[in-house]
Scaffold this motif. Structure first.
Motif, PDB file in Angstrom:
ATOM      1  N   ILE A 183      15.173  -5.003  -8.693  1.00 42.70           N
ATOM      2  CA  ILE A 183      14.611  -4.149  -9.741  1.00 42.70           C
ATOM      3  C   ILE A 183      13.832  -2.947  -9.037  1.00 42.70           C
ATOM      4  O   ILE A 183      13.116  -3.144  -8.021  1.00 42.70           O
ATOM      5  N   THR A 184      14.223  -1.961  -9.400  1.00 49.24           N
ATOM      6  CA  THR A 184      13.685  -0.616  -8.982  1.00 49.24           C
ATOM      7  C   THR A 184      12.169  -0.548  -9.134  1.00 49.24           C
ATOM      8  O   THR A 184      11.540  -0.816 -10.161  1.00 49.24           O
ATOM      9  N   PRO A 185      11.120  -0.292  -8.218  1.00 42.35           N
ATOM     10  CA  PRO A 185       9.847  -0.232  -8.373  1.00 42.35           C
ATOM     11  C   PRO A 185       9.252   0.681  -9.312  1.00 42.35           C
ATOM     12  O   PRO A 185      10.166   1.781  -9.379  1.00 42.35           O
ATOM     13  N   HIS A 186       8.102   0.522  -9.970  1.00 42.97           N
ATOM     14  CA  HIS A 186       7.602   1.444 -10.570  1.00 42.97           C
ATOM     15  C   HIS A 186       6.247   1.615 -10.426  1.00 42.97           C
ATOM     16  O   HIS A 186       5.424   0.624 -10.019  1.00 42.97           O
ATOM     17  N   VAL A 187       5.817   2.847 -10.754  1.00 47.88           N
ATOM     18  CA  VAL A 187       4.191   3.035 -10.269  1.00 47.88           C
ATOM     19  C   VAL A 187       3.219   2.062 -11.236  1.00 47.88           C
ATOM     20  O   VAL A 187       2.298   2.052 -10.788  1.00 47.88           O
ATOM     21  N   THR A 188       3.923   1.747 -12.213  1.00 50.57           N
ATOM     22  CA  THR A 188       2.954   0.881 -12.992  1.00 50.57           C
ATOM     23  C   THR A 188       2.777  -0.582 -12.510  1.00 50.57           C
ATOM     24  O   THR A 188       1.808  -1.341 -13.088  1.00 50.57           O
ATOM     25  N   GLY A 189       3.453  -0.935 -11.495  1.00 53.10           N
ATOM     26  CA  GLY A 189       3.496  -2.286 -10.709  1.00 53.10           C
ATOM     27  C   GLY A 189       2.513  -1.999  -9.442  1.00 53.10           C
ATOM     28  O   GLY A 189       2.805  -2.891  -8.642  1.00 53.10           O
ATOM     29  N   ILE A 190       2.017  -1.006  -9.134  1.00 51.65           N
ATOM     30  CA  ILE A 190       1.214  -0.727  -7.991  1.00 51.65           C
ATOM     31  C   ILE A 190       0.262  -1.908  -7.822  1.00 51.65           C
ATOM     32  O   ILE A 190      -0.624  -2.295  -8.880  1.00 51.65           O
ATOM     33  N   GLY A 191       0.191  -2.160  -6.615  1.00 52.97           N
ATOM     34  CA  GLY A 191      -0.648  -3.773  -6.333  1.00 52.97           C
ATOM     35  C   GLY A 191       0.492  -4.821  -6.078  1.00 52.97           C
ATOM     36  O   GLY A 191       0.091  -5.820  -5.461  1.00 52.97           O
ATOM     37  N   SER A 192       1.835  -4.543  -6.519  1.00 55.56           N
ATOM     38  CA  SER A 192       2.628  -5.618  -6.410  1.00 55.56           C
ATOM     39  C   SER A 192       3.817  -5.453  -5.222  1.00 55.56           C
ATOM     40  O   SER A 192       4.428  -6.005  -4.794  1.00 55.56           O
ATOM     41  N   ILE A 250       8.242   2.020  12.179  1.00 52.54           N
ATOM     42  CA  ILE A 250       9.630   1.421  11.541  1.00 52.54           C
ATOM     43  C   ILE A 250       9.200   0.430  10.650  1.00 52.54           C
ATOM     44  O   ILE A 250      10.576   0.012  10.070  1.00 52.54           O
ATOM     45  N   ARG A 251       7.988   0.040  10.023  1.00 53.74           N
ATOM     46  CA  ARG A 251       7.861  -1.012   8.978  1.00 53.74           C
ATOM     47  C   ARG A 251       8.332  -0.298   8.029  1.00 53.74           C
ATOM     48  O   ARG A 251       7.139   0.592   7.347  1.00 53.74           O
ATOM     49  N   ALA A 252       9.194  -0.826   7.023  1.00 53.32           N
ATOM     50  CA  ALA A 252       9.356   0.080   5.858  1.00 53.32           C
ATOM     51  C   ALA A 252       8.215  -0.119   4.886  1.00 53.32           C
ATOM     52  O   ALA A 252       8.192   0.899   3.842  1.00 53.32           O
ATOM     53  N   GLY A 253       7.490  -1.104   4.826  1.00 54.80           N
ATOM     54  CA  GLY A 253       6.424  -1.237   3.890  1.00 54.80           C
ATOM     55  C   GLY A 253       5.178  -0.438   4.369  1.00 54.80           C
ATOM     56  O   GLY A 253       4.366  -0.348   3.271  1.00 54.80           O
ATOM     57  N   GLN A 254       5.122   0.341   5.433  1.00 55.46           N
ATOM     58  CA  GLN A 254       4.041   1.148   5.859  1.00 55.46           C
ATOM     59  C   GLN A 254       2.866   0.408   5.687  1.00 55.46           C
ATOM     60  O   GLN A 254       2.071   0.711   5.045  1.00 55.46           O
ATOM     61  N   ASP A 255       2.799  -0.813   6.429  1.00 57.21           N
ATOM     62  CA  ASP A 255       1.602  -1.729   6.362  1.00 57.21           C
ATOM     63  C   ASP A 255       0.104  -1.204   6.625  1.00 57.21           C
ATOM     64  O   ASP A 255      -0.737  -1.386   6.353  1.00 57.21           O
ATOM     65  N   PHE A 256       0.308  -0.176   7.686  1.00 58.47           N
ATOM     66  CA  PHE A 256      -0.545   0.126   8.311  1.00 58.47           C
ATOM     67  C   PHE A 256      -1.159   1.515   7.875  1.00 58.47           C
ATOM     68  O   PHE A 256      -2.153   1.957   8.090  1.00 58.47           O
ATOM     69  N   GLY A 257      -0.471   1.888   6.796  1.00 55.80           N
ATOM     70  CA  GLY A 257      -0.870   3.206   6.002  1.00 55.80           C
ATOM     71  C   GLY A 257       0.240   3.895   6.066  1.00 55.80           C
ATOM     72  O   GLY A 257       1.264   4.034   6.544  1.00 55.80           O
ATOM     73  N   PRO A 258       0.275   5.140   5.267  1.00 58.67           N
ATOM     74  CA  PRO A 258       1.498   6.121   5.366  1.00 58.67           C
ATOM     75  C   PRO A 258       2.106   6.412   6.693  1.00 58.67           C
ATOM     76  O   PRO A 258       1.004   6.871   7.451  1.00 58.67           O
ATOM     77  N   MET A 294       3.660  -2.774  -1.224  1.00 61.76           N
ATOM     78  CA  MET A 294       2.848  -1.996  -0.392  1.00 61.76           C
ATOM     79  C   MET A 294       3.134  -0.506  -0.403  1.00 61.76           C
ATOM     80  O   MET A 294       2.130   0.219  -0.054  1.00 61.76           O
ATOM     81  N   VAL A 295       4.086   0.007  -0.835  1.00 58.19           N
ATOM     82  CA  VAL A 295       4.229   1.512  -0.602  1.00 58.19           C
ATOM     83  C   VAL A 295       3.806   2.176  -1.756  1.00 58.19           C
ATOM     84  O   VAL A 295       3.866   1.570  -3.224  1.00 58.19           O
ATOM     85  N   LEU A 296       2.883   3.435  -1.693  1.00 61.54           N
ATOM     86  CA  LEU A 296       2.403   3.882  -2.796  1.00 61.54           C
ATOM     87  C   LEU A 296       2.994   5.203  -2.967  1.00 61.54           C
ATOM     88  O   LEU A 296       3.582   5.755  -1.809  1.00 61.54           O
ATOM     89  N   PRO A 297       2.874   6.002  -3.962  1.00 57.32           N
ATOM     90  CA  PRO A 297       3.543   7.146  -4.326  1.00 57.32           C
ATOM     91  C   PRO A 297       3.104   8.205  -3.440  1.00 57.32           C
ATOM     92  O   PRO A 297       3.808   9.218  -3.044  1.00 57.32           O
ATOM     93  N   MET A 298       1.885   8.141  -2.742  1.00 53.33           N
ATOM     94  CA  MET A 298       1.499   9.249  -1.627  1.00 53.33           C
ATOM     95  C   MET A 298       1.929   9.034  -0.445  1.00 53.33           C
ATOM     96  O   MET A 298       1.638   9.645   0.412  1.00 53.33           O
ATOM     97  N   TYR A 299       2.776   7.810  -0.158  1.00 53.63           N
ATOM     98  CA  TYR A 299       2.959   7.632   1.217  1.00 53.63           C
ATOM     99  C   TYR A 299       4.256   8.263   1.711  1.00 53.63           C
ATOM    100  O   TYR A 299       4.818   9.126   0.673  1.00 53.63           O
ATOM    101  N   PHE A 300       4.771   7.995   3.065  1.00 57.93           N
ATOM    102  CA  PHE A 300       5.814   8.961   3.511  1.00 57.93           C
ATOM    103  C   PHE A 300       7.024   8.469   2.694  1.00 57.93           C
ATOM    104  O   PHE A 300       7.502   7.206   2.408  1.00 57.93           O
ATOM    105  N   MET A 301       7.697   9.650   2.046  1.00 58.40           N
ATOM    106  CA  MET A 301       8.966   9.014   1.060  1.00 58.40           C
ATOM    107  C   MET A 301       8.433   8.040  -0.037  1.00 58.40           C
ATOM    108  O   MET A 301       9.386   7.453  -0.490  1.00 58.40           O
TER     109      MET A 301
END
Length: 269
Positions: free
Chosen positions: A140-149, A230-238, A151-158
């Motif tokens: 399922i393609t992530p959608h901004v309405t699911g933020i919180g579900s 290298i963590r795609a989830g950008q756990d530590f921040g963008p 780790m990557v946020l729209p303002m993060y890298f890519m």
């Protein structure tokens, strides 16, 4: 020369040991986290259901498997062929090759083989984990309405790419991981010019990256450590691209200096 070194890099027991360790963590993550997530009713009652793009080992920092894999990534990168530098110097094999081939050609072939085997050893378990996760959870393609579900946020890298084309985002991060892993594996080369024990040489990238992460993970320079960026989830921040490029530049400089030093006839004889 390059073909021979690639054969040595991908055909030795240490390469398969590295793959076994990495794949073991990746498969354990699927059975201990992904599959239980897929059968939990709670996984589908939120605004955004669990997706392979958000629950694979690189996209979600829970439970222990992602931390374990990325912490061990420098060791996984060094195991396949990092030992060969020290072994070839100590056994006299390098000197025998130097009498039959150009020194620079041999050294460059070793570095390229180390880079390739290190990159494969790190991204192969990641690819296997994602494919295994995709067999259990929907793509399922992530959608901004699911933020919180996720780790990557729209303002993060890519971040925009993550929401528009998550497969392209995944491919980009796997490329970043391959390059970083290759450089971590090649750091064994300059270390072998100073250290004679091959096991100490193999551990050098792990110790270096762990120390770097320890000093930067709680600061604004967290992206300087390859085990973080290298963590795609950008756990530590963008991800901060400039910091990641600084590490890559420094690693290339150190490896290049090692090549220059080893190419001198009066250094290795």
């Amino acid at each position: 020369m390059l073909r021979a070194e690639l054969y040595r890099a991908f055909g030795n027991k240490f390469f398969f040991l590295s793959l076994a360790l990495g794949i073991g963590i990746a498969v354990a993550h699927i059975f201990q986290f992904v599959i239980p997530t897929s059968i939990e009713e709670s996984a589908y009652i939120y605004d955004f259901p669990a997706s392979a793009f958000t629950r694979w080992i690189g996209g979600w920092s829970y439970p222990v498997h992602p931390d374990l894999f990325y912490l061990a990534s420098p060791l996984l990168a060094a195991l396949p062929f990092g030992w060969s530098f020290s072994t070839d110097w100590n056994s006299g094999y390098a000197n025998q090759v130097f009498t039959r081939a150009r020194r620079c050609q041999f050294l460059l072939a070793k570095v390229l083989a180390s880079f390739a085997s290190a990159g494969v050893a790190v991204i192969a378990p990641l690819i296997i984990n994602f494919l295994g996760t995709a067999c259990v959870l929907p793509l399922i393609t992530p959608h901004v309405t699911g933020i919180g579900s996720f780790m990557v946020l729209p303002m993060y890298f890519m971040g925009d790419l993550f929401f528009e084309n998550p497969l392209a985002y995944l491919g980009t991060y796997l490329t970043i991981s391959f390059i970083a892993a290759g450089l971590m594996g090649c750091l064994c080369f300059p270390a072998s010019l100073l250290l004679s024990n091959k096991y100490v040489v193999i551990c050098f990238p792990f110790v270096l990256c762990t120390i770097l992460a320890s000093f930067t993970s709680r600061t604004s320079w967290y992206s300087l450590a390859p085990t973080s960026f290298i963590r795609a989830g950008q756990d530590f921040g963008p991800l901060v691209p400039d910091q990641a490029l600084i590490f890559c530049g420094l690693a290339i400089g150190v490896i290049g200096f090692g090549l220059l030093l080893a190419s001198r006839k009066d250094y290795l004889s």
